[in-house]
Write an enzyme that holds these catalytic residues in place. Sequence first.
Site, mmCIF file in Angstrom:
data_model
loop_
_atom_site.group_PDB
_atom_site.id
_atom_site.type_symbol
_atom_site.label_atom_id
_atom_site.label_comp_id
_atom_site.label_asym_id
_atom_site.label_seq_id
_atom_site.Cartn_x
_atom_site.Cartn_y
_atom_site.Cartn_z
ATOM 1 N N ILE A 124 53.710 38.366 50.796
ATOM 2 C CA ILE A 124 52.472 38.737 51.485
ATOM 3 C C ILE A 124 51.916 37.558 52.273
ATOM 4 C CG2 ILE A 124 50.099 39.543 51.192
ATOM 5 C CD1 ILE A 124 50.901 40.652 48.456
ATOM 6 N N GLY A 125 52.018 36.383 51.707
ATOM 7 C CA GLY A 125 51.432 35.223 52.395
ATOM 8 C C GLY A 125 51.849 33.928 51.726
ATOM 9 N N ARG A 185 49.003 26.510 50.333
ATOM 10 C CA ARG A 185 49.463 25.109 50.293
ATOM 11 C C ARG A 185 50.496 24.882 49.198
ATOM 12 N NH1 ARG A 185 44.789 21.431 49.054
ATOM 13 N NH2 ARG A 185 43.971 23.379 48.229
ATOM 14 N N PHE A 186 50.324 25.583 48.056
ATOM 15 C CA PHE A 186 51.159 25.270 46.897
ATOM 16 C C PHE A 186 52.120 26.375 46.507
ATOM 17 C CE2 PHE A 186 47.104 22.949 46.207
ATOM 18 C CZ PHE A 186 47.604 21.707 46.569
ATOM 19 N N GLY A 187 52.185 27.420 47.308
ATOM 20 C CA GLY A 187 53.119 28.476 46.915
ATOM 21 C C GLY A 187 52.988 29.730 47.727
ATOM 22 N N ASP A 210 34.423 27.170 46.562
ATOM 23 C CA ASP A 210 35.080 27.347 47.867
ATOM 24 C C ASP A 210 34.820 28.758 48.393
ATOM 25 O OD1 ASP A 210 36.437 26.517 50.088
ATOM 26 O OD2 ASP A 210 38.438 26.767 49.227
HETATM 27 N N1 LIG Z 1 45.350 38.937 45.353
HETATM 28 C C1 LIG Z 1 45.809 38.966 46.612
HETATM 29 N N2 LIG Z 1 46.161 40.143 47.180
HETATM 30 C C2 LIG Z 1 46.633 40.172 48.462
HETATM 31 N N3 LIG Z 1 46.790 39.092 49.248
HETATM 32 C C3 LIG Z 1 46.464 37.887 48.737
HETATM 33 C C4 LIG Z 1 45.954 37.764 47.401
HETATM 34 N N4 LIG Z 1 45.707 36.439 47.174
HETATM 35 C C5 LIG Z 1 46.036 35.789 48.315
HETATM 36 N N5 LIG Z 1 46.499 36.643 49.256
HETATM 37 C C6 LIG Z 1 46.946 36.284 50.620
HETATM 38 O O1 LIG Z 1 48.029 35.391 50.529
HETATM 39 C C7 LIG Z 1 47.882 34.296 51.426
HETATM 40 C C8 LIG Z 1 48.004 32.958 50.698
HETATM 41 O O2 LIG Z 1 46.992 32.858 49.734
HETATM 42 P P1 LIG Z 1 46.756 31.570 48.826
HETATM 43 O O3 LIG Z 1 45.547 31.810 48.004
HETATM 44 O O4 LIG Z 1 47.998 31.174 48.134
HETATM 45 O O5 LIG Z 1 46.582 30.432 49.865
HETATM 46 P P2 LIG Z 1 45.420 30.049 50.859
HETATM 47 O O6 LIG Z 1 44.104 30.435 50.292
HETATM 48 O O7 LIG Z 1 45.764 30.595 52.209
HETATM 49 O O8 LIG Z 1 45.570 28.497 50.928
HETATM 50 P P3 LIG Z 1 45.358 27.413 49.785
HETATM 51 O O9 LIG Z 1 46.653 27.288 49.097
HETATM 52 O O10 LIG Z 1 44.994 26.229 50.572
HETATM 53 O O11 LIG Z 1 44.246 27.882 48.877
HETATM 54 C C9 LIG Z 1 46.561 34.471 52.114
HETATM 55 O O12 LIG Z 1 46.823 34.965 53.429
HETATM 56 C C10 LIG Z 1 45.835 35.536 51.350
HETATM 57 O O13 LIG Z 1 45.127 36.391 52.204
#
Ligand SMILES: Nc1ncnc2c1ncn2[C@@H]1O[C@H](COP(=O)(O)OP(=O)(O)OP(=O)(O)O)[C@@H](O)[C@H]1O
Length: 276
Positions: free
Chosen positions: A17-18, A21-23, A134
């Site tokens: 899905i996305g 920074r860490f995964g 945050d």
């Molecule tokens: N529970 C979820 N359901 C659907 N999509 C999600 C969910 N959590 C995160 N995402 C999507 O996955 C992507 C990555 O999310 P993630 O929280 O790992 O990183 P981030 O917030 O983009 O960056 P960071 O690692 O700096 O916090 C984002 O585009 C987010 O919209």
Amino acid sequence: MLSESLQKNKYQPCEEIGRGRFGVISRVFCPMTQSSFACKTIDKRLLSDPTDRECLENEPKIMTLLSPHPNIVQIYDMFETDETVQLILDLCQPVTLYDLILQPDLSEPKAASYMQQLVLGLAHCHRFGIVHRDIKPDNIFFDSRGILKIGDFGSATWLGELGTVDGLVGTPYYVAPEVVMGRPYNEKVDIWSAGVVLYVMLAGVPPFFGETAEEIFEAVMRGNLRFPSRIFRSVSAEAKDLLRKMICRDVSRRFSAEQVLRHPWILNGGQTNSMD
Ligand SMILES: Nc1ncnc2c1ncn2[C@@H]1O[C@H](COP(=O)(O)OP(=O)(O)OP(=O)(O)O)[C@@H](O)[C@H]1O
């Protein structure tokens, strides 16, 4: 904690899905319940900083403590190997509040509904002595029924016995001045950030801006909240009143989550007639 084989049986990996920074975040399917979840896989090798490692350890603990709440992304399982940690979470829509506030005509009732749900989630965190640290539109998700869910507890922490914490954590546009000043701070930093989210929803631009992170921090520390008439002409006096009480430099006068929920603009669902 479940073994890797049980994990494989319980959740079938689907599409990515996305990436953060860490995964990686992927959809997984649980045949037992016939439902999909989001799986956040964190690569431990990318966590060189001790603060990042501490946050990784806190994230599932804090989410477990807070679950379930309708306005907080729920954690269902956690799996750990030497290299990775996997969190099984509510699957949210690909569209976050960040995408929704880019729409030019976000009405006050819609903004009030989002703000009420956001602050209901924050009130729950604060009752447990947890600060998210945050709050920003990209960390505000929606489930398949359109219910708002606060996500990404990767920067969250507990308020200790003193009731304060420190550390420069957050995102420049949304961070509270006491965080930037390096002072100990409390849960009210989330209310400042939620106030900035509300300002962006109503104005389409942030209240404090600059070309660089340093310039934004300087504007935040000055904390000179303005409502340019060109943008705010069509915004109600009640909404501006709430903004002043959330984006308030004096922490003791800044509203708590419970006070925000009792404000007339929230209670009336953003339906007002008055203009400034
Ligand atoms: N529970 C979820 N359901 C659907 N999509 C999600 C969910 N959590 C995160 N995402 C999507 O996955 C992507 C990555 O999310 P993630 O929280 O790992 O990183 P981030 O917030 O983009 O960056 P960071 O690692 O700096 O916090 C984002 O585009 C987010 O919209």
